[in-house]
Design an enzyme around this catalytic site. Structure first.
Site, PDB file in Angstrom:
ATOM      1  N   ASP A 107      12.537  -2.768   0.630  1.00  0.00           N
ATOM      2  CA  ASP A 107      13.825  -3.415   0.350  1.00  0.00           C
ATOM      3  C   ASP A 107      13.615  -4.362  -0.826  1.00  0.00           C
ATOM      4  O   ASP A 107      13.301  -5.539  -0.665  1.00  0.00           O
ATOM      5  CB  ASP A 107      14.346  -4.153   1.575  1.00  0.00           C
ATOM      6  CG  ASP A 107      15.835  -4.455   1.431  1.00  0.00           C
ATOM      7  OD1 ASP A 107      16.400  -4.230   0.342  1.00  0.00           O
ATOM      8  OD2 ASP A 107      16.439  -4.917   2.422  1.00  0.00           O
ATOM      9  N   ILE A 108      13.746  -3.805  -2.026  1.00  0.00           N
ATOM     10  CA  ILE A 108      13.389  -4.537  -3.240  1.00  0.00           C
ATOM     11  C   ILE A 108      14.622  -4.875  -4.081  1.00  0.00           C
ATOM     12  O   ILE A 108      14.574  -5.759  -4.901  1.00  0.00           O
ATOM     13  CB  ILE A 108      12.359  -3.750  -4.075  1.00  0.00           C
ATOM     14  CG1 ILE A 108      12.910  -2.381  -4.526  1.00  0.00           C
ATOM     15  CG2 ILE A 108      11.075  -3.529  -3.273  1.00  0.00           C
ATOM     16  CD1 ILE A 108      11.997  -1.627  -5.502  1.00  0.00           C
ATOM     17  N   LYS A 109      15.709  -4.156  -3.886  1.00  0.00           N
ATOM     18  CA  LYS A 109      16.973  -4.416  -4.612  1.00  0.00           C
ATOM     19  C   LYS A 109      16.748  -4.655  -6.094  1.00  0.00           C
ATOM     20  O   LYS A 109      17.369  -5.534  -6.694  1.00  0.00           O
ATOM     21  CB  LYS A 109      17.740  -5.575  -3.970  1.00  0.00           C
ATOM     22  CG  LYS A 109      18.214  -5.289  -2.538  1.00  0.00           C
ATOM     23  CD  LYS A 109      19.160  -6.351  -2.014  1.00  0.00           C
ATOM     24  CE  LYS A 109      19.678  -6.050  -0.620  1.00  0.00           C
ATOM     25  NZ  LYS A 109      18.643  -6.106   0.441  1.00  0.00           N
ATOM     26  N   ARG A 110      15.867  -3.884  -6.720  1.00  0.00           N
ATOM     27  CA  ARG A 110      15.636  -4.013  -8.148  1.00  0.00           C
ATOM     28  C   ARG A 110      16.708  -3.264  -8.915  1.00  0.00           C
ATOM     29  O   ARG A 110      17.361  -2.348  -8.369  1.00  0.00           O
ATOM     30  CB  ARG A 110      14.245  -3.478  -8.530  1.00  0.00           C
ATOM     31  CG  ARG A 110      13.053  -4.106  -7.786  1.00  0.00           C
ATOM     32  CD  ARG A 110      12.941  -5.605  -7.970  1.00  0.00           C
ATOM     33  NE  ARG A 110      11.637  -6.108  -7.556  1.00  0.00           N
ATOM     34  CZ  ARG A 110      11.432  -6.982  -6.570  1.00  0.00           C
ATOM     35  NH1 ARG A 110      12.436  -7.476  -5.871  1.00  0.00           N
ATOM     36  NH2 ARG A 110      10.207  -7.402  -6.302  1.00  0.00           N
ATOM     37  N   ASP A 118      20.121 -11.311  -3.260  1.00  0.00           N
ATOM     38  CA  ASP A 118      20.134 -10.641  -1.961  1.00  0.00           C
ATOM     39  C   ASP A 118      21.047 -11.424  -1.033  1.00  0.00           C
ATOM     40  O   ASP A 118      21.754 -12.325  -1.486  1.00  0.00           O
ATOM     41  CB  ASP A 118      18.690 -10.560  -1.427  1.00  0.00           C
ATOM     42  CG  ASP A 118      18.469  -9.346  -0.534  1.00  0.00           C
ATOM     43  OD1 ASP A 118      19.128  -9.263   0.521  1.00  0.00           O
ATOM     44  OD2 ASP A 118      17.646  -8.478  -0.892  1.00  0.00           O
TER      45      ASP A 118
END
Lengths: 349, 349
Positions: free
Chosen positions: B103-106, A108
């Protein structure tokens, strides 16, 4: 941590990671029934089944392999109870002397990556106390956001003697969609220069407005490289920090390169000389023993090969299903590890 | 879910997301003390403080904004208790009628992304029962692994009326390192063709061995595009699935493009006509109101702007610090939201 991983690989003579990615279909019915009896058909029940299943596997393989790689998604799908099972699994594996690689693929912006690095590899201060929340030994990291998103992990690696594996070329069929993209670079008097069409963030890179005269000038002199090589070079740069280099010359900063792409593996092996390569995709995803040689150095070090369902779900498939079955799923896993060890030994010659 | 988001944006007249990213330094001392008194200086204590802090913010802003975006890393850093606070926050926000963007951006290989999609947006079957573990309304997704890693999210979006925002151009300083890379494409009689130096995974793309004659032939005819545009085009393709298009013509598949890169935002706005753009980087990261116009369509729709510490930590900074202070941190957040709303209203004219 990389030193410890290498020593354990040498001791077990097995450059193997067992992927602890327990899908429900891999868990024998008797384990599920027992867990549901105790906790009901709930997230807690499923998480308990995962934990009991893992415990059996871990007990069966812990003397044979240096490391395990729990895939956090398979726990996260059961919500908070699943993540508690993840934590319990990490902690139990470490007690058993295994190196634990958290397959978390986090990445991130800086301050957010710092929180991930703290939660998974580091310690957090709360008032006067300090805690290591998940406390894996190593973790996988997604590089899409660039150096900002990786640096906080490097800091924690240096401070806490931990390691990371950065995704470079993943094992899945569509990994090439972006990772194999043909990237233009220009040769200048000072050597290769990065070309960006717009304000790029690479230190030392050149930023050229589209269609500018300067861009046109370098166009005649372009080189082309796939994106994964550019990412690999960045990994090599991150890995070269002296405080991250261990006593065997390898860095705490490794890379993920899929067994399914052995030719790319051979190139990346050279680009990242100090990085251990974590190689997923062996077995169920199609990677074969003979494909693995490209990832290793001549001293037999430099790579560690993951197998997940090929080992933990061995009991569901021949030749293990008939011999072991659901009652002896952990023995099936043990047999599958021994077969994999032999396959790799033969391949490396 | 995109329809619901749009209707809430229209009702509140605020294309604003409040980022619930509670770093310890944002939480007033009195909340920390109270939580530590109850749970000790423990992970549970910190998680309780985070939850109480969030609750104050949510109560103060829920009538003013359509959506919130909890950044899961800030909870994950407190381990399992932190993730329980994340879940509690998601659930409370949904009760309050807010659209919750996790908001995990996996992003991972197919079967693993499916587990993330299930855990965050979908439902999991356990025996005869079904559970929605984290149950966010929308989530951010990392595209580095290609279509494989995104498809399971699309499936869940269609089945469960949920949405995603795919990272295209992130707001951080080093986002250009890979995202801005100059990618070569070739023009052919059939239009633009992708060029890969090695077996690429793009359907319809051409795979050319390095230095091949065929490659040399197309070199004279090359086009160059930054990687983020290539990713943006892929997002447009994913977004175009008819079952993902809502009644206002927007798709459940949106994109993340940083406020810090407004020129790129203008290009990406055109490339992804059906995608809502989630715009981080406003405020603390340097994005200004006037930079935001590029991300919106002429009807005033098409983008939603996130601010995290600019709102939730407003009480620590002027002009809010003096007026509100720690005791009234939630009122400071409310005032900061109103100021942001006015800033955006003026910018959009």
């Amino acid at each position: 941590m990389i030193d410890r991983l290498i020593e354990k690989i040498q001791k077990t003579e097995a450059p193997i990671v067992v992927g602890l990615d327990p899908q429900m279909s891999f868990i024998p019915g008797w384990i599920l029934e027992q867990a549901y009896r105790e906790f009901g058909e709930t997230l807690e029940g499923a998480a308990e089944a995962v934990w009991q299943f893992n415990k059996g596997i871990i007990d069966a393989v812990c003397g044979l392999v240096p490391a395990v790689k729990p895939q956090i998604a398979m726990y996260e799908q059961f919500g908070v109870p699943g993540l508690a099972a993840f934590q319990k699994t990490v902690s139990y594996c470490r007690q058993k002397g295994l190196v634990v690689i958290g397959d978390i693929k986090r990445g991130d912006i800086g301050s957010t990556s710092a929180a991930y690095a703290t939660g998974h590899l580091g310690k957090i201060r709360i008032g006067e106390k300090e805690y290591a929340p998940f406390d894996e030994d190593m973790a996988t990291v997604n590089p899409y956001l660039g150096t900002d998103g990786v640096k906080p992990f490097l800091k924690v690696c240096a401070e806490e003697d931990k390691g990371i594996f950065v995704l470079v070329k993943t094992s899945n069929p569509s990994s090439g969609e972006f990772q194999d993209r043909c990237v233009a670079l220009a040769e200048s008097e000072d050597g290769p220069v990065s070309v960006f069409l717009s304000g790029g963030g690479k230190p030392g890179g050149r930023s050229l407005p589209e269609h500018s005269e300067e861009l046109l000038k370098v166009l005649g002199n372009l080189q082309f490289r796939p994106l994964y090589e550019i990412v690999g070079e960045k990994v090599a740069e991150w890995a070269a920090e002296p405080e991250l280099i261990g006593k065997y010359g390898y860095s705490e900063v490794g890379a993920v390169v899929g067994a399914t792409y052995p030719e790319m593996g051979a190139v990346l092996r050279k680009i990242m000389p100090r990085s251990y390569i974590l190689v997923p995709g062996y077995g169920a995803q199609g990677g074969k023993g003979k494909d693995l040689t490209a990832f290793f150095n001549e001293d037999g070090l430099g790579a560690i090969v993951n197998s997940s369902r090929g080992i933990i779900a061995a009991w569901t498939k021949e030749p293990y299903a008939e011999k072991y079955g659901a009652d002896h799923y952990a023995d099936a896993a043990r047999a599958a590890v021994l077969d994999m060890k032999e396959d790799i030994r033969q391949a490396l010659g």
